[in-house]
Design an enzyme around this catalytic site. Sequence first.
Site, PDB file in Angstrom:
ATOM      1  N   ALA A  37      -7.863   8.024  19.537  1.00 38.53           N
ATOM      2  CA  ALA A  37      -8.301   7.339  18.315  1.00 38.53           C
ATOM      3  C   ALA A  37      -9.330   6.257  18.626  1.00 38.53           C
ATOM      4  CB  ALA A  37      -7.086   6.748  17.606  1.00 38.53           C
ATOM      5  N   GLU A  75       1.137   5.494   0.712  1.00 38.54           N
ATOM      6  CA  GLU A  75       0.507   6.647   1.379  1.00 38.54           C
ATOM      7  C   GLU A  75       0.933   7.945   0.702  1.00 38.54           C
ATOM      8  OE1 GLU A  75       0.443   6.542   5.697  1.00 38.54           O
ATOM      9  OE2 GLU A  75       1.019   8.653   5.722  1.00 38.54           O
ATOM     10  N   PHE A  86      11.581  14.535  10.730  1.00 38.46           N
ATOM     11  CA  PHE A  86      10.370  13.718  10.892  1.00 38.46           C
ATOM     12  C   PHE A  86      10.524  12.779  12.087  1.00 38.46           C
ATOM     13  CE2 PHE A  86       8.873  13.528   6.162  1.00 38.46           C
ATOM     14  CZ  PHE A  86       8.541  14.871   6.232  1.00 38.46           C
ATOM     15  N   TYR A  94       2.694   1.647  17.117  1.00 38.74           N
ATOM     16  CA  TYR A  94       4.015   2.265  17.329  1.00 38.74           C
ATOM     17  C   TYR A  94       5.010   1.264  17.913  1.00 38.74           C
ATOM     18  CZ  TYR A  94       1.210   6.385  16.534  1.00 38.74           C
ATOM     19  OH  TYR A  94       0.369   7.310  15.956  1.00 38.74           O
ATOM     20  N   THR A 147      -3.320  11.159   3.638  1.00 39.06           N
ATOM     21  CA  THR A 147      -3.310  11.701   5.002  1.00 39.06           C
ATOM     22  C   THR A 147      -4.323  12.848   5.142  1.00 39.06           C
ATOM     23  OG1 THR A 147      -1.575  13.290   4.512  1.00 39.06           O
ATOM     24  CG2 THR A 147      -0.871  11.131   5.327  1.00 39.06           C
ATOM     25  N   GLN A 201       3.938   3.091  12.644  1.00 38.06           N
ATOM     26  CA  GLN A 201       4.876   4.190  12.431  1.00 38.06           C
ATOM     27  C   GLN A 201       6.123   3.566  11.800  1.00 38.06           C
ATOM     28  OE1 GLN A 201       5.696   7.022  11.579  1.00 38.06           O
ATOM     29  NE2 GLN A 201       4.789   8.022  13.367  1.00 38.06           N
ATOM     30  N   LYS A 235      -7.995   0.262  20.790  1.00 35.64           N
ATOM     31  CA  LYS A 235      -8.453   0.643  19.441  1.00 35.64           C
ATOM     32  C   LYS A 235      -8.979  -0.576  18.691  1.00 35.64           C
ATOM     33  CE  LYS A 235      -4.474   2.995  18.400  1.00 35.64           C
ATOM     34  NZ  LYS A 235      -3.580   3.957  17.730  1.00 35.64           N
ATOM     35  N   GLN A 253      15.490  15.954   6.334  1.00 40.06           N
ATOM     36  CA  GLN A 253      14.047  15.706   6.433  1.00 40.06           C
ATOM     37  C   GLN A 253      13.777  14.472   7.308  1.00 40.06           C
ATOM     38  OE1 GLN A 253      12.126  13.959   2.980  1.00 40.06           O
ATOM     39  NE2 GLN A 253      10.708  15.681   2.931  1.00 40.06           N
ATOM     40  N   HIS A 279       3.610  -1.004   3.878  1.00 40.05           N
ATOM     41  CA  HIS A 279       2.913   0.261   3.627  1.00 40.05           C
ATOM     42  C   HIS A 279       3.981   1.344   3.466  1.00 40.05           C
ATOM     43  CE1 HIS A 279      -0.376   3.241   4.046  1.00 40.05           C
ATOM     44  NE2 HIS A 279       0.480   3.947   4.760  1.00 40.05           N
ATOM     45  N   ASP A 298      -2.580  15.176  15.530  1.00 40.38           N
ATOM     46  CA  ASP A 298      -1.890  16.129  16.412  1.00 40.38           C
ATOM     47  C   ASP A 298      -2.345  17.515  16.012  1.00 40.38           C
ATOM     48  OD1 ASP A 298      -0.037  14.353  17.816  1.00 40.38           O
ATOM     49  OD2 ASP A 298       0.786  14.022  15.812  1.00 40.38           O
ATOM     50  N   SER A 303       0.865  -1.180   0.000  1.00 38.21           N
ATOM     51  CA  SER A 303       0.000   0.000   0.000  1.00 38.21           C
ATOM     52  C   SER A 303       0.903   1.232   0.000  1.00 38.21           C
ATOM     53  CB  SER A 303      -0.949   0.000   1.201  1.00 38.21           C
ATOM     54  OG  SER A 303      -0.254  -0.264   2.389  1.00 38.21           O
TER      55      SER A 303
HETATM   56  P1  FAD Z   1      -4.007   7.349  19.903  1.00 35.85           P
HETATM   57  O1  FAD Z   1      -4.085   5.908  19.582  1.00 35.85           O
HETATM   58  O2  FAD Z   1      -5.236   8.016  20.457  1.00 35.85           O
HETATM   59  O3  FAD Z   1      -2.795   7.534  20.917  1.00 35.85           O
HETATM   60  C1  FAD Z   1      -2.293   8.822  21.212  1.00 35.85           C
HETATM   61  C2  FAD Z   1      -1.565   8.806  22.555  1.00 35.85           C
HETATM   62  O4  FAD Z   1      -2.511   8.681  23.609  1.00 35.85           O
HETATM   63  C3  FAD Z   1      -0.595   7.627  22.740  1.00 35.85           C
HETATM   64  O5  FAD Z   1       0.494   8.099  23.498  1.00 35.85           O
HETATM   65  C4  FAD Z   1      -1.393   6.616  23.540  1.00 35.85           C
HETATM   66  O6  FAD Z   1      -0.567   5.772  24.320  1.00 35.85           O
HETATM   67  C5  FAD Z   1      -2.239   7.521  24.402  1.00 35.85           C
HETATM   68  N1  FAD Z   1      -3.539   6.979  24.753  1.00 35.85           N
HETATM   69  C6  FAD Z   1      -4.447   6.434  23.921  1.00 35.85           C
HETATM   70  N2  FAD Z   1      -5.552   6.079  24.598  1.00 35.85           N
HETATM   71  C7  FAD Z   1      -5.352   6.445  25.888  1.00 35.85           C
HETATM   72  C8  FAD Z   1      -6.127   6.377  27.078  1.00 35.85           C
HETATM   73  N3  FAD Z   1      -7.373   5.887  27.078  1.00 35.85           N
HETATM   74  N4  FAD Z   1      -5.594   6.859  28.231  1.00 35.85           N
HETATM   75  C9  FAD Z   1      -4.339   7.382  28.248  1.00 35.85           C
HETATM   76  N5  FAD Z   1      -3.559   7.478  27.147  1.00 35.85           N
HETATM   77  C10 FAD Z   1      -4.059   7.014  25.986  1.00 35.85           C
HETATM   78  N6  FAD Z   1      -1.577  12.293  11.801  1.00 35.85           N
HETATM   79  C11 FAD Z   1      -2.387  13.158  11.153  1.00 35.85           C
HETATM   80  O7  FAD Z   1      -2.649  14.258  11.653  1.00 35.85           O
HETATM   81  N7  FAD Z   1      -2.923  12.844   9.928  1.00 35.85           N
HETATM   82  C12 FAD Z   1      -2.699  11.646   9.328  1.00 35.85           C
HETATM   83  O8  FAD Z   1      -3.197  11.398   8.229  1.00 35.85           O
HETATM   84  C13 FAD Z   1      -1.865  10.697  10.008  1.00 35.85           C
HETATM   85  N8  FAD Z   1      -1.627   9.480   9.477  1.00 35.85           N
HETATM   86  C14 FAD Z   1      -0.903   8.558  10.189  1.00 35.85           C
HETATM   87  C15 FAD Z   1      -0.758   7.264   9.685  1.00 35.85           C
HETATM   88  C16 FAD Z   1      -0.043   6.302  10.380  1.00 35.85           C
HETATM   89  C17 FAD Z   1       0.082   4.909   9.811  1.00 35.85           C
HETATM   90  C18 FAD Z   1       0.586   6.642  11.613  1.00 35.85           C
HETATM   91  C19 FAD Z   1       1.404   5.634  12.361  1.00 35.85           C
HETATM   92  C20 FAD Z   1       0.449   7.927  12.127  1.00 35.85           C
HETATM   93  C21 FAD Z   1      -0.313   8.889  11.432  1.00 35.85           C
HETATM   94  N9  FAD Z   1      -0.506  10.175  11.931  1.00 35.85           N
HETATM   95  C22 FAD Z   1      -1.308  11.072  11.260  1.00 35.85           C
HETATM   96  C23 FAD Z   1       0.133  10.598  13.190  1.00 35.85           C
HETATM   97  C24 FAD Z   1      -0.788  10.394  14.411  1.00 35.85           C
HETATM   98  O9  FAD Z   1      -1.953  11.156  14.279  1.00 35.85           O
HETATM   99  C25 FAD Z   1       0.000  10.815  15.640  1.00 35.85           C
HETATM  100  O10 FAD Z   1       1.019   9.892  15.902  1.00 35.85           O
HETATM  101  C26 FAD Z   1      -0.828  11.097  16.886  1.00 35.85           C
HETATM  102  O11 FAD Z   1       0.023  11.718  17.844  1.00 35.85           O
HETATM  103  C27 FAD Z   1      -1.418   9.855  17.536  1.00 35.85           C
HETATM  104  O12 FAD Z   1      -2.436   9.335  16.811  1.00 35.85           O
HETATM  105  P2  FAD Z   1      -3.039   7.888  17.194  1.00 35.85           P
HETATM  106  O13 FAD Z   1      -4.177   7.653  16.293  1.00 35.85           O
HETATM  107  O14 FAD Z   1      -1.982   6.887  17.251  1.00 35.85           O
HETATM  108  O15 FAD Z   1      -3.564   8.232  18.679  1.00 35.85           O
END
Ligand code: FAD
Length: 277
Positions: free
Chosen positions: A114, A9, A207, A136, A40, A167, A156, A203, A257, A100, A7
Amino acid sequence: MASCELSFEFFPPKTADGLEKLRATRAELATLNPKFVSVTFGAGGSTQQGTLDLVVEMKRDGLEAAPHLSCIGATRDSIRQILKHYQDHDIRHIVALRGDLPSGMGEMGEFRYASDLVEFIRAETGDWFRIEVAAYPEYHPQARSPRHDLDAFVRKIKAGADAAITQYFFNPDAYFRYVDDVRKLGVDVPVTPGIMPITNHSQLMRFSDMCGAEVPRWIAKRLEAFGDDRESIREFGIDVVTDLCQRLLDQGVPGLHFYTLNSAAASRSIYERLNKA
Ligand code: FAD
């Protein structure tokens, strides 16, 4: 390589030139028969409409297109509208994220994690979407501890996610250990490694700093020593990342991916080397 699903991105370009370049990239990578392509979604950002438009265009071109959707700063209503838009265009695959907030943008919105978004998507749309979430192997930078992060990942999946994309990482043991750990916690969904081709030293370091991915010292040192010699960086990067992919494939990963950064060349070269091996 035969049984490995690919896949790719992309991100929504900000300019007309960027969009044309992406169309060419996409056409080139489509010849490798990816299982899907993803786009994204900038949390709270101006490129959100770009994501919506691009996935519809890609779908029209015959690709399985999966929009990313991040929930931070969003309201339930705004997410509901986006989901409806995708359903209206028969998009059935989505990557659900927290996202973020860009620095300085205040409002958290109505979702915290998430897992809340995954739960909401399932509640609103049932089984319509295949939902991917982020994983991660080197742990999310804000996680309280590795164990908390693993638990957050499990949450999740329990909320209804079907699969995960990681990641990027350069240490395959981190990935293998992570997958072992989540299997022990009862998660059996595919966890596809995210692959970052190396093409640009500064870069990559920037990142990696932001997302908490480790660039091993030996890689950082070699890249630094190449200075402005882009061709050597490219060659070295393809070697290193092909080797990483080969090790992952040897252990039977479900797919690869690629974070293409809207460029076809490096992903394509890695794919071709893997096929020659
Ligand atoms: P979550 O799974 O919600 O986790 C975020 C943090 O909160 C983690 O530290 C986790 O341990 C903690 N956490 C989760 N649930 C709880 C809970 N109940 N209590 C306490 N702590 C908790 N970002 C973008 O803005 N746009 C994109 O399109 C995008 N695409 C991505 C694609 C991939 C494949 C990856 C790996 C990352 C992508 N990101 C993107 C980055 C991502 O949004 C960031 O890494 C963000 O900081 C975390 O997102 P998450 O969905 O993993 O969050």
